[in-house]
Design a protein around this motif. Structure first.
Motif, mmCIF file in Angstrom:
data_model
loop_
_atom_site.group_PDB
_atom_site.id
_atom_site.type_symbol
_atom_site.label_atom_id
_atom_site.label_comp_id
_atom_site.label_asym_id
_atom_site.label_seq_id
_atom_site.Cartn_x
_atom_site.Cartn_y
_atom_site.Cartn_z
ATOM 1 N N VAL A 1 -10.402 17.167 1.210
ATOM 2 C CA VAL A 1 -10.879 15.843 0.823
ATOM 3 C C VAL A 1 -9.990 15.284 -0.277
ATOM 4 O O VAL A 1 -9.805 15.913 -1.314
ATOM 5 C CB VAL A 1 -12.344 15.925 0.338
ATOM 6 N N GLY A 2 -9.451 14.111 -0.052
ATOM 7 C CA GLY A 2 -8.625 13.463 -1.061
ATOM 8 C C GLY A 2 -7.213 13.215 -0.579
ATOM 9 O O GLY A 2 -6.598 14.075 0.042
ATOM 10 N N THR A 3 -6.701 12.005 -0.864
ATOM 11 C CA THR A 3 -5.328 11.637 -0.518
ATOM 12 C C THR A 3 -4.680 10.992 -1.736
ATOM 13 O O THR A 3 -5.226 10.040 -2.295
ATOM 14 C CB THR A 3 -5.304 10.643 0.658
ATOM 15 N N PRO A 4 -3.525 11.503 -2.188
ATOM 16 C CA PRO A 4 -2.843 12.690 -1.679
ATOM 17 C C PRO A 4 -3.639 13.959 -1.974
ATOM 18 O O PRO A 4 -4.546 13.955 -2.797
ATOM 19 C CB PRO A 4 -1.513 12.685 -2.435
ATOM 20 N N ARG A 5 -3.248 15.018 -1.292
ATOM 21 C CA ARG A 5 -3.972 16.282 -1.398
ATOM 22 C C ARG A 5 -3.971 16.811 -2.828
ATOM 23 O O ARG A 5 -3.032 16.576 -3.592
ATOM 24 C CB ARG A 5 -3.296 17.302 -0.475
ATOM 25 N N ILE A 6 -5.019 17.539 -3.191
ATOM 26 C CA ILE A 6 -5.121 18.122 -4.515
ATOM 27 C C ILE A 6 -3.950 19.075 -4.777
ATOM 28 O O ILE A 6 -3.449 19.737 -3.862
ATOM 29 C CB ILE A 6 -6.471 18.869 -4.676
ATOM 30 N N ASN A 7 -3.490 19.097 -6.020
ATOM 31 C CA ASN A 7 -2.477 20.074 -6.430
ATOM 32 C C ASN A 7 -3.168 21.412 -6.654
ATOM 33 O O ASN A 7 -4.071 21.518 -7.490
ATOM 34 C CB ASN A 7 -1.799 19.616 -7.724
ATOM 35 N N LEU A 8 -2.774 22.425 -5.910
ATOM 36 C CA LEU A 8 -3.398 23.738 -5.997
ATOM 37 C C LEU A 8 -2.330 24.750 -6.401
ATOM 38 O O LEU A 8 -1.348 24.947 -5.680
ATOM 39 C CB LEU A 8 -4.015 24.121 -4.647
ATOM 40 N N LEU A 9 -2.514 25.373 -7.569
ATOM 41 C CA LEU A 9 -1.504 26.262 -8.138
ATOM 42 C C LEU A 9 -2.111 27.612 -8.476
ATOM 43 O O LEU A 9 -3.295 27.710 -8.819
ATOM 44 C CB LEU A 9 -0.925 25.658 -9.422
ATOM 45 N N HIS A 10 -1.287 28.654 -8.400
ATOM 46 C CA HIS A 10 -1.706 29.958 -8.902
ATOM 47 C C HIS A 10 -1.712 29.914 -10.422
ATOM 48 O O HIS A 10 -0.809 29.340 -11.045
ATOM 49 C CB HIS A 10 -0.756 31.056 -8.418
ATOM 50 N N GLY A 11 -2.732 30.505 -11.033
ATOM 51 C CA GLY A 11 -2.806 30.488 -12.486
ATOM 52 C C GLY A 11 -3.639 31.629 -13.027
ATOM 53 O O GLY A 11 -4.266 32.385 -12.272
ATOM 54 N N THR A 12 -3.647 31.758 -14.357
ATOM 55 C CA THR A 12 -4.390 32.810 -15.051
ATOM 56 C C THR A 12 -4.934 32.239 -16.353
ATOM 57 O O THR A 12 -4.283 31.401 -16.986
ATOM 58 C CB THR A 12 -3.480 34.010 -15.370
#
Length: 439
Positions: free
Chosen positions: A236-247
């Motif tokens: 859901v959402g345009t542009p697509r959500i930024n999804l990152l590996h994190g800690t």
């Protein structure tokens, strides 16, 4: 008037063992417009056909206005279905196609003709009553199919991607007409689509499916702001959500930070309750979600108390007409949505979410805010890693006249209140850091 539709642990498994719908429970209220959203093959159309009586049920129950409908014939359910391929009779005129359901009921021909003409006028196709489907455009044929459904005055409309074969401009216009007609008739509507923009524009609520499992059902606003998991957030959402590996790093007497590979975001003090929950998952692999609007360019503005700096390297500028999308590299690692384990199905529909469990741990542990040794400084922009191949792991909105070019270093500001944090399974941990829930 519409009907209340109740689905109770509904399931569909084919003879070859393939499961199309898995233990789905859902209530659609009288007059509600519900959208079933998901990728191809997720079980949307199968679920719709089960409600219509066109597909047998393996497990569970369907109730229409409190009446068990599992064994009712399609003609006994008072539902009208609109298909993707229109399914018009090629040898009939528009008037005959629209009036066909009434003619089958052997109503007076004059009344059938009158009702068909009235519906055609409402849909703006009254000048096409004597034409056959072969003489109509795609949009006109779709209106005829809608007219055939409306003329029966059903209590339930079931629409299976009715606009997917039309061009974008016509889809936008017909969306408005579909919403207007269903509101006027008061019928309960279930609308299937894979287009999230269509779902968000039409639905009172949107139910997201993945692999036959209901992921989340909510209003479009909540679905966007508070996704149940990384799949919903990315779909859901345009542009697509930024999804990152994190800690998350949470030293006892220091500043809590969220690491994004080569760069870090320092969380503000004092911590909100939702940010406090992150102490329990410190050091664990997480997925960090950032909507594009949570990030802004910091070239000519100062940071607010809740914004933290990052630096990105422009890898690609995507012109969209009304805006430009900057694809940036942070020196981090872009994440994909985790696969959905089949064993997770009962858990996804349970009230015992990761957030609730973490809240219980915090309540018992007595964890509280500790003053950091030094407050985070919002004016220091970290240096990103060298440019990598690809188009970058972060997308940021910019003005359409953007002067930025590939290879340019840009200072960014991230509103940490809008961080969406998921565990390594993709389940949401921190839903809304601006809210302070009761523990």
């Amino acid at each position: 008037m519409g009907s209340t539709i109740t689905l109770h642990h509904l399931a569909k498994t084919y003879p070859n063992g393939q499961t199309a719908v898995c233990q789905l429970s859902l209530t659609i209220e009288d007059g509600e417009f519900l959208v079933l959203l998901g990728p191809s093959g997720c079980g949307k159309s199968t679920l719709l056909r089960m409600i219509a009586g066109l597909e047998s049920i393996s497990e569970g129950e369907i109730h229409l206005d409190g009446r068990l409908a599992n064994d009712l014939e399609p003609s006994e359910r008072n539902v009208a279905m609109i298909f993707q391929n229109f399914a018009l009779y090629p040898n009939m005129t528009t008037a005959q196609n629209i009036g066909f359901p009434l003619a089958v009921q052997k109503q007076d021909p004059a009344q059938v003709e009158s009702h068909a003409a009235s519906v055609a006028q409402t849909l703006g196709i009254d000048h096409l009553l004597q034409r056959t489907p072969g003489q109509l455009s795609g949009g006109e044929r779709q209106r005829v199919a809608m007219g055939r459904a409306v003329v029966r005055r059903p209590s339930v409309f079931l629409m299976d991607e009715p606009l997917s074969s039309l061009d974008a401009r016509l889809r936008a216009r017909l969306r408005t007409e579909i919403l207007s007609i269903t509101r006027r008739t008061g019928a309960t509507t279930i609308y299937v689509t894979h287009d999230q923009a269509e779902a968000m524009a039409l639905g009172d609520r949107v139910a997201v499916l993945r692999g036959g499992i209901l992921q989340q059902v909510d209003s479009p606003r909540n679905l966007y702001a508070l996704p149940a998991n990384a799949f919903v957030a990315s779909f859901v959402g345009t542009p697509r959500i930024n999804l990152l590996h994190g800690t998350v790093h949470a030293p006892v007497d220091g500043v809590m930070t969220v690491s994004l590979g080569a760069q870090q975001l320092a969380l503000p003090y004092p911590l909100t309750r939702d940010h406090q929950m992150l102490r329990v998952v410190q050091g664990q692999p997480l997925l960090i979600g950032l909507r594009p609007e949570a990030i802004r360019l910091a070239e000519h503005s100062r940071a607010t108390p809740f914004e933290r700096p990052l630096t990105g390297i422009v890898e690609h500028v995507e012109f969209q007409g009304h805006e430009a999308l900057l694809h940036l590299s942070l020196g981090g690692q872009q994440a994909d949505v985790p696969p959905q384990p089949s064993a997770l199905a009962p858990h996804l529909q349970s009230r015992w979410s990761a957030t609730a469990l973490i809240q219980r741990v915090l309540r018992r542990s007595g964890l509280f805010n500790r003053r950091p040794l030094s407050p985070p400084g919002p004016d220091h922009f970290p240096t990103p890693a060298p440019i990598r191949s690809g188009i970058g792991e972060l997308v940021v909105r910019d003005e359409p006249s953007s002067p930025h070019r590939r290879g340019q270093h840009l200072p960014l500001l991230v509103d940490v209140r809008n961080l969406l944090i998921f565990d390594h399974h993709g389940e949401r941990i921190s839903p809304d850091p601006t809210r302070t829930p009761e523990l």
